[in-house]
Design a protein around this motif. Structure first.
Motif, PDB file in Angstrom:
ATOM      1  N   PHE A   7      70.396   2.464 -35.956  1.00 42.33           N
ATOM      2  CA  PHE A   7      69.913   1.753 -35.564  1.00 42.33           C
ATOM      3  C   PHE A   7      69.568   0.271 -34.730  1.00 42.33           C
ATOM      4  O   PHE A   7      70.741   0.425 -34.079  1.00 42.33           O
ATOM      5  CB  PHE A   7      70.182   0.654 -36.730  1.00 42.33           C
ATOM      6  CG  PHE A   7      69.871   0.532 -38.078  1.00 42.33           C
ATOM      7  CD1 PHE A   7      68.822   0.635 -38.611  1.00 42.33           C
ATOM      8  CD2 PHE A   7      71.196   1.299 -38.643  1.00 42.33           C
ATOM      9  CE1 PHE A   7      68.901   1.913 -40.074  1.00 42.33           C
ATOM     10  CE2 PHE A   7      71.127   2.208 -39.502  1.00 42.33           C
ATOM     11  CZ  PHE A   7      70.311   2.516 -40.634  1.00 42.33           C
ATOM     12  N   CYS A   8      68.421  -0.450 -34.609  1.00 45.65           N
ATOM     13  CA  CYS A   8      68.230  -0.981 -33.137  1.00 45.65           C
ATOM     14  C   CYS A   8      68.940  -2.275 -32.835  1.00 45.65           C
ATOM     15  O   CYS A   8      69.067  -3.171 -34.122  1.00 45.65           O
ATOM     16  CB  CYS A   8      67.461  -1.339 -32.671  1.00 45.65           C
ATOM     17  SG  CYS A   8      67.072  -2.412 -31.499  1.00 45.65           S
ATOM     18  N   SER A   9      70.014  -2.420 -31.716  1.00 49.06           N
ATOM     19  CA  SER A   9      70.924  -3.731 -31.600  1.00 49.06           C
ATOM     20  C   SER A   9      69.652  -4.580 -30.757  1.00 49.06           C
ATOM     21  O   SER A   9      70.305  -6.162 -30.991  1.00 49.06           O
ATOM     22  CB  SER A   9      71.323  -3.695 -30.728  1.00 49.06           C
ATOM     23  OG  SER A   9      71.111  -3.250 -29.760  1.00 49.06           O
ATOM     24  N   ARG A  10      68.022  -4.725 -31.063  1.00 56.49           N
ATOM     25  CA  ARG A  10      67.755  -5.783 -30.879  1.00 56.49           C
ATOM     26  C   ARG A  10      66.582  -6.124 -31.952  1.00 56.49           C
ATOM     27  O   ARG A  10      67.064  -7.376 -32.131  1.00 56.49           O
ATOM     28  CB  ARG A  10      66.748  -5.437 -29.191  1.00 56.49           C
ATOM     29  CG  ARG A  10      66.369  -7.021 -29.165  1.00 56.49           C
ATOM     30  CD  ARG A  10      65.497  -6.757 -27.833  1.00 56.49           C
ATOM     31  NE  ARG A  10      64.514  -5.703 -27.794  1.00 56.49           N
ATOM     32  CZ  ARG A  10      64.078  -5.339 -26.059  1.00 56.49           C
ATOM     33  NH1 ARG A  10      64.571  -5.775 -25.348  1.00 56.49           N
ATOM     34  NH2 ARG A  10      62.875  -4.919 -26.623  1.00 56.49           N
ATOM     35  N   CYS A  11      66.574  -5.607 -32.808  1.00 57.50           N
ATOM     36  CA  CYS A  11      64.988  -5.713 -33.803  1.00 57.50           C
ATOM     37  C   CYS A  11      65.726  -5.440 -35.266  1.00 57.50           C
ATOM     38  O   CYS A  11      65.559  -5.191 -36.295  1.00 57.50           O
ATOM     39  CB  CYS A  11      64.288  -5.377 -33.538  1.00 57.50           C
ATOM     40  SG  CYS A  11      64.019  -3.617 -34.016  1.00 57.50           S
ATOM     41  N   GLY A  12      66.700  -4.554 -34.944  1.00 54.70           N
ATOM     42  CA  GLY A  12      67.877  -3.323 -36.226  1.00 54.70           C
ATOM     43  C   GLY A  12      66.989  -2.234 -37.065  1.00 54.70           C
ATOM     44  O   GLY A  12      66.703  -2.060 -38.264  1.00 54.70           O
ATOM     45  N   VAL A  27      66.244   5.825 -28.481  1.00 54.39           N
ATOM     46  CA  VAL A  27      64.662   4.190 -28.754  1.00 54.39           C
ATOM     47  C   VAL A  27      64.780   3.784 -30.094  1.00 54.39           C
ATOM     48  O   VAL A  27      64.340   4.640 -30.654  1.00 54.39           O
ATOM     49  CB  VAL A  27      63.450   4.935 -28.234  1.00 54.39           C
ATOM     50  CG1 VAL A  27      62.729   4.064 -27.461  1.00 54.39           C
ATOM     51  CG2 VAL A  27      63.755   5.860 -26.512  1.00 54.39           C
ATOM     52  N   CYS A  28      64.350   2.756 -30.129  1.00 57.50           N
ATOM     53  CA  CYS A  28      63.756   1.929 -31.292  1.00 57.50           C
ATOM     54  C   CYS A  28      62.156   2.206 -32.133  1.00 57.50           C
ATOM     55  O   CYS A  28      61.183   2.581 -30.619  1.00 57.50           O
ATOM     56  CB  CYS A  28      64.110   0.484 -31.196  1.00 57.50           C
ATOM     57  SG  CYS A  28      63.106  -0.402 -32.127  1.00 57.50           S
ATOM     58  N   ASP A  29      61.706   2.753 -32.496  1.00 57.06           N
ATOM     59  CA  ASP A  29      60.707   3.023 -32.820  1.00 57.06           C
ATOM     60  C   ASP A  29      59.786   2.080 -33.019  1.00 57.06           C
ATOM     61  O   ASP A  29      58.367   2.051 -33.294  1.00 57.06           O
ATOM     62  CB  ASP A  29      60.392   3.257 -33.846  1.00 57.06           C
ATOM     63  CG  ASP A  29      60.500   5.679 -34.109  1.00 57.06           C
ATOM     64  OD1 ASP A  29      60.534   6.225 -32.827  1.00 57.06           O
ATOM     65  OD2 ASP A  29      61.605   5.650 -34.823  1.00 57.06           O
ATOM     66  N   ARG A  30      60.258   0.559 -34.031  1.00 51.75           N
ATOM     67  CA  ARG A  30      59.542   0.122 -33.812  1.00 51.75           C
ATOM     68  C   ARG A  30      59.151  -1.250 -32.415  1.00 51.75           C
ATOM     69  O   ARG A  30      58.380  -1.364 -32.727  1.00 51.75           O
ATOM     70  CB  ARG A  30      60.795  -1.545 -34.785  1.00 51.75           C
ATOM     71  CG  ARG A  30      59.671  -2.299 -35.540  1.00 51.75           C
ATOM     72  CD  ARG A  30      61.062  -3.663 -36.324  1.00 51.75           C
ATOM     73  NE  ARG A  30      61.297  -2.942 -37.482  1.00 51.75           N
ATOM     74  CZ  ARG A  30      62.079  -3.151 -38.422  1.00 51.75           C
ATOM     75  NH1 ARG A  30      63.263  -4.554 -37.765  1.00 51.75           N
ATOM     76  NH2 ARG A  30      62.430  -2.633 -39.571  1.00 51.75           N
ATOM     77  N   CYS A  31      60.321  -1.800 -31.566  1.00 52.88           N
ATOM     78  CA  CYS A  31      60.053  -2.455 -30.376  1.00 52.88           C
ATOM     79  C   CYS A  31      60.434  -1.643 -29.121  1.00 52.88           C
ATOM     80  O   CYS A  31      60.305  -2.496 -28.115  1.00 52.88           O
ATOM     81  CB  CYS A  31      61.330  -3.646 -30.682  1.00 52.88           C
ATOM     82  SG  CYS A  31      62.235  -3.202 -30.514  1.00 52.88           S
ATOM     83  N   GLY A  32      60.652  -0.554 -29.435  1.00 52.36           N
ATOM     84  CA  GLY A  32      61.046   0.367 -27.732  1.00 52.36           C
ATOM     85  C   GLY A  32      61.907  -0.119 -26.890  1.00 52.36           C
ATOM     86  O   GLY A  32      61.867   0.983 -26.247  1.00 52.36           O
ATOM     87  N   PHE A  33      62.990  -0.892 -27.725  1.00 48.31           N
ATOM     88  CA  PHE A  33      64.087  -1.068 -27.117  1.00 48.31           C
ATOM     89  C   PHE A  33      64.818   0.575 -26.764  1.00 48.31           C
ATOM     90  O   PHE A  33      65.000   0.993 -27.672  1.00 48.31           O
ATOM     91  CB  PHE A  33      65.562  -2.051 -27.728  1.00 48.31           C
ATOM     92  CG  PHE A  33      66.345  -1.793 -27.228  1.00 48.31           C
ATOM     93  CD1 PHE A  33      66.941  -3.157 -26.109  1.00 48.31           C
ATOM     94  CD2 PHE A  33      67.753  -1.183 -27.798  1.00 48.31           C
ATOM     95  CE1 PHE A  33      67.764  -2.938 -25.610  1.00 48.31           C
ATOM     96  CE2 PHE A  33      69.012  -1.641 -27.505  1.00 48.31           C
ATOM     97  CZ  PHE A  33      69.088  -2.078 -26.483  1.00 48.31           C
ATOM     98  N   VAL A  34      65.344   0.720 -25.505  1.00 47.94           N
ATOM     99  CA  VAL A  34      65.979   1.670 -24.776  1.00 47.94           C
ATOM    100  C   VAL A  34      68.127   1.685 -24.878  1.00 47.94           C
ATOM    101  O   VAL A  34      67.984   0.899 -24.329  1.00 47.94           O
ATOM    102  CB  VAL A  34      65.991   2.521 -23.989  1.00 47.94           C
ATOM    103  CG1 VAL A  34      66.216   3.719 -23.617  1.00 47.94           C
ATOM    104  CG2 VAL A  34      64.044   2.821 -23.424  1.00 47.94           C
TER     105      VAL A  34
HETATM  106 ZN   LIG Z   1      64.094  -2.468 -31.802  1.00 49.06          ZN
END
Ligand SMILES: [Zn+2]
Length: 165
Positions: A7-12, A27-34
């Motif tokens: 899970f993304c540490s920025r947006c979950g 890579v986050c599918d929602r916000c693009g965080f790598v």
């Molecule tokens: Zn994210």
């Protein structure tokens, strides 16, 4: 392992493995965080006195009971050289002054994380040798009689390099 970043540490949002810059990264599918993964920096010392090198016996896992050079992970707010001095104090109670870099090593066999290990030459300026809180023993070994059970390959390699110098 990057494949346990779920899970993304920025947006979950859910993370997926994608190839970026020639590396497979989470890579986050929602916000693009790598979620970049980097080896952790560690520092330690090579202290040789009268042809013998200082080693400490690990008290805790991983590799409890095995021997290493005095070393540990660099704290976020400290210089790598401070780390080498601090870890030596914590593990052996010796006060040392660094005498320059001995070598840089990659430790790929620590189950916790891959490690960039910087080892410094040093000399003792104070303290009395005794095992610290996270060591079960600390003592000097003649260079050609170091224990078989060295915890990490990088430390073993450094000891080999030391014998050759
Ligand atoms: Zn994210």
């Amino acid at each position: 392992m990057s494949d346990d970043v779920r899970f993304c540490s920025r947006c979950g949002g859910p993370m997926a493995m994608r190839r970026i810059d020639d590396h497979v990264r989470a890579v986050c599918d929602r916000c693009g965080f790598v979620a970049y993964r980097n080896p952790a920096p560690a520092a330690g010392v090579i202290l040789v006195e009268s042809g013998s090198v200082l080693l400490v016996q690990r008290k805790f896992e991983p590799r409890a009971g095995m021997w290493t050079l005095p070393a540990g992970f660099v704290e976020y707010d400290e210089h790598v050289e401070e780390c080498a001095v601090r870890e030596t104090k914590e593990e052996t109670d010796l006060d040392v002054v660094l005498d320059g870099l001995f070598g840089a090593y990659m430790a790929m066999d620590d189950p916790r994380v891959r490690v960039v290990l910087l080892l410094y030459k040093c000399h003792r300026v104070g303290g009395e040798l005794r095992a610290g809180d996270d060591a079960s023993d600390a003592r000097f070994f003649p260079l050609n009689q170091t224990p078989q059970e060295i915890a990490f390959k990088a430390h073993e390699q450094a000891l080999e390099d030391l014998r050759r110098r």
